[in-house]
Design an enzyme around this catalytic site. Structure first.
Site, short mmCIF file in Angstrom:
data_model
loop_
_atom_site.label_atom_id
_atom_site.label_comp_id
_atom_site.label_asym_id
_atom_site.label_seq_id
_atom_site.Cartn_x
_atom_site.Cartn_y
_atom_site.Cartn_z
N GLN A 149 36.68 49.84 51.69
CA GLN A 149 36.73 48.42 52.07
C GLN A 149 37.41 48.28 53.44
OE1 GLN A 149 39.44 45.28 50.65
NE2 GLN A 149 37.61 44.15 50.02
N TYR A 197 41.45 36.66 55.35
CA TYR A 197 41.63 37.62 56.45
C TYR A 197 40.65 37.32 57.59
CZ TYR A 197 44.64 39.59 52.96
OH TYR A 197 45.64 39.72 52.03
N GLY A 222 39.50 44.29 38.48
CA GLY A 222 40.63 44.64 39.32
C GLY A 222 41.81 45.14 38.50
C1 FMN Z 1 47.44 44.50 43.46
C2 FMN Z 1 46.21 43.83 44.00
C3 FMN Z 1 45.80 44.11 45.30
C4 FMN Z 1 44.63 43.54 45.81
N1 FMN Z 1 44.20 43.91 47.06
C5 FMN Z 1 42.97 43.52 47.49
C6 FMN Z 1 42.39 44.10 48.66
O1 FMN Z 1 42.96 44.97 49.34
N2 FMN Z 1 41.15 43.67 49.01
C7 FMN Z 1 40.48 42.72 48.27
O2 FMN Z 1 39.34 42.38 48.61
N3 FMN Z 1 40.99 42.19 47.18
C8 FMN Z 1 42.21 42.58 46.73
N4 FMN Z 1 42.68 42.10 45.54
C9 FMN Z 1 41.86 41.19 44.73
C10 FMN Z 1 41.00 41.99 43.73
O3 FMN Z 1 40.03 42.77 44.43
C11 FMN Z 1 40.25 41.05 42.76
O4 FMN Z 1 39.35 40.25 43.47
C12 FMN Z 1 41.20 40.16 41.97
O5 FMN Z 1 42.30 40.92 41.46
C13 FMN Z 1 40.50 39.46 40.80
O6 FMN Z 1 39.99 40.41 39.89
P1 FMN Z 1 40.74 40.74 38.50
O7 FMN Z 1 41.02 39.42 37.84
O8 FMN Z 1 39.75 41.58 37.74
O9 FMN Z 1 42.00 41.47 38.82
C14 FMN Z 1 43.87 42.63 45.02
C15 FMN Z 1 44.31 42.33 43.74
C16 FMN Z 1 45.45 42.94 43.22
C17 FMN Z 1 45.86 42.63 41.79
#
Ligand code: FMN
Length: 339
Positions: A80, A162, A293
């Protein structure tokens, strides 16, 4: 099942991913595809403490070990590319330059720095029109570097407030040139970056994009997100991209419903999915992939646990960005009857 991109703040100084990341990603290789944590395409794209980049030989060599280990374990992995734009603190970077953005609009908010604790985000410098091609070129070079490192593809991080979303959104883009103003101008940066990345990757089928329409994270706001994102997806819908990854952050309106018909290619749905809601979404035909995630973060063997109906580890948000092995590579692997 895709593993969502997740920043984990375990990189070494100067944007080099650590050896621990080899184990972390290998443990999760049973995902249909892993999308890495956000990786800065260039040093000015870094913003957070202990986050990685992919612009020089040392960084590429470290990523090569990670991609190789995932492949050895039978997995696939996309890098990414995340340029944070104005969401950056100088203390977290290895270059001494003011963060850049479409316009000099400061984000309300603070960011952690290892040197000085929590700090206010600074006012960014607006990119000159003449500089924009070099930022696009940074994404192209980073894509070439990702290919050299052995990644199966790259994802443009155009979500979460971003740099690309700063171009898309009306509260962060006050430009009056070809990259600001009308919606067709505000989407231009993202379209041109995707074209450059596709060329650098050798094919658009190796390039995905993530968006998070109307998500207010990082003080981002758009006057008309439905118009902005339908215009964007119409513009990129026939490029032949690997996938469109949409993070839905509020119940209504459903951007899955609004955007899927406009995108000619695989559709990946993200945002708080469970096994049951993911299966229901796939069964209804609303998406082709579900992106998990926090569940993947806490369950390296999430695929097996779903398949066998096993219980799930809970995630520990205190160690999301804490550094070190704890909460990174020590989540238990399930003991099953078949092992
Ligand atoms: C610890 C953490 C770090 C994350 N870092 C990024 C990232 O670097 N890039 C991104 O697109 N989304 C990032 N996200 C968002 C996740 O990709 C995802 O969209 C979000 O957690 C929702 O999905 P989930 O409910 O299954 O966790 C992050 C989420 C978490 C929990």
């Amino acid at each position: 099942m895709m593993m969502a991109p997740m920043t984990r703040s375990r990189a070494l100084p100067k944007g080099v991913p650590s050896e621990l990341a080899i184990e972390y990603y290998s443990q999760r290789a049973s995902a249909g595809v892993i999308i890495t944590e956000g990786i800065a395409p260039c040093a000015s794209g870094l913003g957070y403490a202990r986050t990685p980049a992919i612009e020089n030989a040392e960084q590429i060599a470290a990523w090569k070990k990670i991609a190789g280990a995932v492949h050895q374990n039978g997995g696939r992995i996309f890098a990414q590319l995340m340029h944070v734009g104005r969401i950056a603190h100088p203390a977290n970077r290895y270059i001494d330059q003011t963060p850049v953005a479409p316009s000099a609009v400061k984000a309300n908010g603070q960011m952690w720095t290892d040197a000085h604790g929590l700090q206010d985000l600074p006012t960014p410098r607006a990119l000159d029109l003449g500089e924009i091609p070099s930022v696009i070129e940074d994404y192209a070079k980073a894509t070439e570097n990702a290919v050299i490192a052995g990644f199966d593809g790259v994802e443009l991080h155009s979500a979460s407030g971003y740099l690309p979303m700063q171009f898309l959104s009306s509260n962060t883009n006050e430009r009056s040139d070809a990259y600001g103003g009308s919606v067709n101008n505000r989407i231009r940066f993202v379209v041109e970056v995707l074209e450059a990345m596709s060329q650098a990757a050798g094919s658009p089928s190796k390039v995905g994009i993530k968006i998070s329409p109307a998500m207010p994270f990082n003080d981002i706001h758009d006057a008309d997100p439905v118009e902005t994102f339908t215009t964007l997806v119409n513009a990129i819908g026939n490029m032949g991209l690997a996938y469109l990854h949409v993070l839905q952050s509020a119940p209504e309106p459903s951007y899955f419903k609004i955007l899927r018909p406009l995108f000619n290619g695989p559709f990946a749905a993200a945002g708080g999915f469970t096994k049951d809601s993911g299966n229901a979404t796939l069964a209804s035909g609303a998406a082709d992939f579900i992106v998990y995630g926090k569940l993947f973060l806490a369950n390296p063997d999430l695929v097996l646990r779903f398949a066998e109906g096993l219980s799930l580890n809970e995630w520990d948000s205190n160690t999301f960005y804490a550094g070190g092995a704890k909460g990174y590579v020590d989540y238990p692997i399930a003991k099953t009857s078949t092992v």
